[in-house]
Enzyme design. Structure first.
Site, PDB file in Angstrom:
ATOM      1  N   PHE A   1     -11.274  -7.450  13.823  1.00 11.69           N
ATOM      2  CA  PHE A   1     -10.196  -7.911  12.947  1.00 11.69           C
ATOM      3  C   PHE A   1      -9.855  -6.819  11.922  1.00 11.69           C
ATOM      4  O   PHE A   1     -10.735  -6.255  11.292  1.00 11.69           O
ATOM      5  CB  PHE A   1     -10.627  -9.199  12.227  1.00 11.69           C
ATOM      6  CG  PHE A   1      -9.609  -9.685  11.236  1.00 11.69           C
ATOM      7  CD1 PHE A   1      -8.363 -10.115  11.661  1.00 11.69           C
ATOM      8  CD2 PHE A   1      -9.883  -9.688   9.874  1.00 11.69           C
ATOM      9  CE1 PHE A   1      -7.415 -10.549  10.757  1.00 11.69           C
ATOM     10  CE2 PHE A   1      -8.936 -10.122   8.961  1.00 11.69           C
ATOM     11  CZ  PHE A   1      -7.701 -10.556   9.403  1.00 11.69           C
ATOM     12  N   GLN A   2      -8.594  -6.536  11.778  1.00  8.70           N
ATOM     13  CA  GLN A   2      -8.087  -5.493  10.875  1.00  8.70           C
ATOM     14  C   GLN A   2      -8.705  -4.131  11.145  1.00  8.70           C
ATOM     15  O   GLN A   2      -8.983  -3.361  10.224  1.00  8.70           O
ATOM     16  CB  GLN A   2      -8.274  -5.901   9.401  1.00  8.70           C
ATOM     17  CG  GLN A   2      -7.379  -7.086   9.022  1.00  8.70           C
ATOM     18  CD  GLN A   2      -7.254  -7.316   7.539  1.00  8.70           C
ATOM     19  OE1 GLN A   2      -8.167  -7.046   6.775  1.00  8.70           O
ATOM     20  NE2 GLN A   2      -6.110  -7.837   7.106  1.00  8.70           N
TER      21      GLN A   2
ATOM     22  N   GLU B   1       0.809  -1.228   0.000  1.00  6.74           N
ATOM     23  CA  GLU B   1       0.000   0.000   0.000  1.00  6.74           C
ATOM     24  C   GLU B   1       0.840   1.274   0.000  1.00  6.74           C
ATOM     25  O   GLU B   1       0.408   2.312  -0.499  1.00  6.74           O
ATOM     26  CB  GLU B   1      -0.956   0.013   1.190  1.00  6.74           C
ATOM     27  CG  GLU B   1      -2.097  -0.991   1.082  1.00  6.74           C
ATOM     28  CD  GLU B   1      -1.739  -2.372   1.604  1.00  6.74           C
ATOM     29  OE1 GLU B   1      -0.549  -2.632   1.876  1.00  6.74           O
ATOM     30  OE2 GLU B   1      -2.657  -3.201   1.748  1.00  6.74           O
TER      31      GLU B   1
ATOM     32  N   MET C   1      24.692   8.400   1.903  1.00  7.62           N
ATOM     33  CA  MET C   1      24.633   9.652   2.662  1.00  7.62           C
ATOM     34  C   MET C   1      24.936   9.396   4.135  1.00  7.62           C
ATOM     35  O   MET C   1      25.605  10.196   4.789  1.00  7.62           O
ATOM     36  CB  MET C   1      23.262  10.315   2.486  1.00  7.62           C
ATOM     37  CG  MET C   1      23.197  11.735   3.001  1.00  7.62           C
ATOM     38  SD  MET C   1      24.397  12.837   2.198  1.00  7.62           S
ATOM     39  CE  MET C   1      23.421  13.488   0.852  1.00  7.62           C
TER      40      MET C   1
ATOM     41  N   LYS D   1     -17.382  -0.656   6.229  1.00  3.12           N
ATOM     42  CA  LYS D   1     -17.834  -1.631   5.240  1.00  3.12           C
ATOM     43  C   LYS D   1     -19.362  -1.650   5.085  1.00  3.12           C
ATOM     44  O   LYS D   1     -19.875  -1.768   3.970  1.00  3.12           O
ATOM     45  CB  LYS D   1     -17.336  -3.033   5.623  1.00  3.12           C
ATOM     46  CG  LYS D   1     -17.654  -4.064   4.559  1.00  3.12           C
ATOM     47  CD  LYS D   1     -16.983  -5.398   4.829  1.00  3.12           C
ATOM     48  CE  LYS D   1     -17.206  -6.335   3.641  1.00  3.12           C
ATOM     49  NZ  LYS D   1     -16.594  -7.648   3.857  1.00  3.12           N
TER      50      LYS D   1
END
Lengths: 164, 578
Positions: free
Chosen positions: B113-114, B51, B485, B163
């Site tokens: 969940f999630q 993502e 760097m 949802k």
């Protein structure tokens, strides 16, 4: 210098957390914060006090303004204004001498005793923060004291209205 | 009136917002929306491998086109994976909308969940965010999200959608708002007329002026106006890292980038300036060095659309809140119609001085590093060859580190939106997915991702996305087998103790790795092959090519400001100071 800042904002969920988050995120300190819906229920009025220098205050005001839900921001300390804070204070008071003294103190400071038991008082007191601090000093020697303060509320004097 | 489910409304609203592409990754809480995407053909979804990359790709698309980029992720880990991408866009004021699925309303707060409080987690790094609570509000909320993302000082907006409100069985009327008006959000447009006049007056009186232009000019599509104004005034121009391309990089009036790795002439001119004209630039710490020592004799005129950027780090003497384009247009008209003109005598002396600085220590007047020899390829030379081969016309994305600074210094960007990098947040892993976004927007263009073996491994999984969606980007990997760097700082400040900055023979075979994804890999380890391979790479128009170039690990980026000093206190090489 202590500043009182008034914010008029959309009464949306999450709006308050954005203000609080802004202060912690940018390292500004909040001394007190109070918020409630206004006469127009779609709006919230938030009053906060902070102790910062002019440069920081300018940034704080601009940052508050930048929040999408914010409609108006005013630094009340920049002009003539009124401020009030409400304090509720519960004090253990058993012996009669202390009870009398507390009643007198309440009278002098313009407080009201709003609950009494044989061993305690609950008092309410309204004023600017200095006055409330001064009263607390008079009961500093009493061991059992519970204090709850509303945080400062402020409004400007005169004909200007903070509204949409 | 048309009845649609919440999922269909999301997709229809995206279409009505003018969105053709979104980048994303499906998951439970977003599945109703994904099903709605499947059942139509106007809004195209590109599946990524992580993502973070979806958001960087949407961001790269936005930076290259000026349009709002869009990403779609699921709840919980999908949402938190997007956070780095959102923070990257926030720091660089890039307009994107990130739509995240959320657990059903009834489960919010139950540690479902999630479940993640996406609005809460993203709060400090978004311009604004919404948690939609009713299907009826989806279209209006999405319209607001795009409006907020692209107006004023742009930035990322998160729309979190539970949802249940995208459920296909629950249908509500679809209404796309014709106009968005928010009483609490009215970004300023035109600057204060009096302030603009004062600004012009100060500019015309200047004897040692510098125009310091930043990313705001690019965001506001105000480059032409900047060029016009700079020409009218004959003032030297320097750009910030984010502003590169706002003024043509190969123009003699351009001093190069300023700041930590800016050119000697740009930093010297800033320090000695009597008037600094800041346009869409925010006096970042990578520009100013020590604030107390910053440009002691300069009067500062600052244009910014965001009032909080004015006098935040450095006090502005003449602040002008407004868009760069409207304010500069007004300034140009005042100058053209007015009687006063610039102090030509003073400017002549000023240019003489600047040109002496350039001649003595400028990186464009002669090479300030040892030439490449045999197997010892200098990273600067790679960028120069890239510039020559692409004739200065490629879109260049970069990751973060030495390669980013070399690209910023040696690729002369003549056009805005050509240089795409994570300036504010400094996000390693940005370059490859951002390049995908650019290539999607401009399928025919040459898109080069200048990266290093450190950064590229942070989002290298996206090579698979390039395969699936035929995005023929070119990866120019400056491979010095070290976090360059970090290593440079360890050389300069930690007596060469390379704490965790070396790979110790653990690097993959990038050529084989790339080929395993179906692309072309090439290794370059001799300077004589560099140009030939670079040409071959860009000639393969429809293929992803990964050019793994072994560069000198000892090389440092110079100039480099000395910490705690003023802008002109610089290391010019390992042994030479300004």
């Amino acid at each position: 210098m202590k500043r009182i800042i008034s914010v008029l904002m959309e009464n949306e969920s999450g709006a308050l957390s954005r203000v609080v988050g802004l202060f912690s995120q940018r390292g500004y300190n909040i001394d007190s914060l109070t918020v409630a819906p206004t006469e127009d229920e779609t709006l919230s009025r938030l009053t906060l006090t902070t102790d910062s220098d002019d440069r920081k205050i300018e940034q704080i005001i601009k940052q508050l303004h930048k929040l999408i839900d914010t409609i108006k921001v005013v630094d009340l300390t920049g002009g003539s204004h009124l401020e009030r804070e409400l304090m509720l204070i519960k004090i253990r008071a058993v012996d009669s001498e202390i009870r009398t003294e507390l009643q007198r103190g309440a009278e002098i400071f313009g407080g009201n005793i709003i609950d009494v038991t044989p061993t305690s008082f609950v008092m309410e007191m309204v004023g600017n923060s200095d006055k409330l601090d001064a009263f607390l000093e008079t009961v500093a020697d009493i061991e059992d004291v519970e204090v709850v303060r509303s945080g400062v509320l402020g409004i400007s004097r005169g004909e200007k209205f903070l509204r949409v | 009136m048309e009845l649609l489910s919440g999922g269909d409304i999301v997709v229809r609203a995206l279409k009505d917002a003018g969105i053709r592409y979104l980048w994303g990754y499906p998951g439970g809480a977003a599945l109703h929306i994904y099903d709605a995407i499947f059942r139509q053909e106007e809004v195209h979804h590109l599946l990524v491998r992580h993502e973070q990359a979806a958001v960087h790709a949407a961001d790269g698309y936005s930076r290259a086109t000026g349009e709002v980029g869009t990403a779609l992720v699921t709840s919980g880990p999908g949402a938190t994976n997007a956070i780095t991408g959102i923070a990257t866009a926030y720091m660089d004021s890039i307009p994107i909308v990130v739509i995240s699925g959320q657990v059903p309303s009834s489960k919010i707060g139950q540690d479902a969940f999630q479940e993640t409080d996406m609005v809460g987690v993203s709060r400090p790094i978004v311009k604004h965010s919404f948690l939609v609570t009713r299907s009826e509000d989806i279209a209006e909320t999405i319209a607001r999200a795009y409006y907020i993302a692209k107006t004023g000082r742009p930035g990322p907006v998160v729309v979190d959608i539970p949802k249940d409100i995208t459920d296909p069985s629950y249908k509500v009327p679809y209404i796309w708002p014709k106009k968005i008006a928010l009483r609490s959000y009215q970004p300023s447009q035109r600057g204060h007329k009096g302030q603009i006049k004062r600004g012009v007056k100060t500019l015309l009186q200047a004897v040692k002026p510098v125009i310091y232009a930043g990313g705001g000019v690019i965001i506001d599509n105000a480059s032409d106006l900047l060029v016009d104004l700079a020409r009218q005034l004959n003032f030297p121009v320097t750009n910030t890292l984010m502003g590169l391309g706002a003024f043509p990089g190969s123009d003699p009036q351009f001093l190069g980038m300023l700041g930590m790795h800016g050119t000697y002439e740009a930093n010297m001119a800033m320090h000695e300036a009597d008037v600094i004209f800041a346009v869409g630039a925010r006096f970042d710490d990578r520009v100013t060095n020590d604030l107390d020592k910053f440009c002691p004799s300069a009067k500062i005129i600052q244009i910014d659309v965001d009032p909080t950027s004015i006098s935040k780090n450095i006090k502005s003497d003449i602040p002008i809140v407004g868009t760069c384009s409207s304010v500069m247009a007004e300034m140009i008209s005042i100058i053209k119609n007015g009687k006063s003109c610039v102090n030509e005598e003073a400017l002549k002396d000023w240019w003489l001085k600047i040109n002496t600085w350039r001649h003595n220590h400028g990186i464009y007047t002669k090479p300030r590093y040892e030439p490449s020899r045999g197997n010892l390829i200098k990273p600067q030379d790679v960028i120069k060859v890239l510039y020559d081969v692409t004739e200065g016309e490629a879109y260049v994305t970069s990751d973060v580190g030495q390669h980013q600074m070399f690209a910023a210094q040696y690729y002369l960007f003549d056009k805005p939106r050509q240089w795409i990098n994570s300036g504010g947040l400094g996000t390693m892993g940005f370059g490859l997915p951002a390049a995908m976004g650019v290539q999607l927007a401009f399928p025919e263009a040459s898109v080069a991702c200048v990266t290093g073996e450190g950064s590229i491994q942070m989002c290298i999984q996206e090579l698979s996305t390039c395969t699936q969606h035929q995005l023929p980007i070119k990866i120019i990997n400056l491979n010095n087998a070290a976090l360059g760097m970090v290593r440079q700082w360890q050389d300069m400040q930690y007596s060469g103790r390379y704490a965790q900055s070396l790979y110790e023979n653990s690097l993959p075979d990038f050529v084989a790795l790339t080929e395993s994804y179906g692309h072309i890999g090439m290794r370059v380890d001799h300077i004589d092959h560099l140009e030939e391979k670079m040409r071959e790479c860009f000639a393969l128009k429809d293929r992803v090519v990964f050019l793994d170039i072994r560069v000198d690990p000892e090389e440092h980026v110079y100039p480099m400001q000395i910490a705690g000093g003023s802008v002109r206190d610089l290391w010019l090489s390992k042994t030479e100071r300004s």
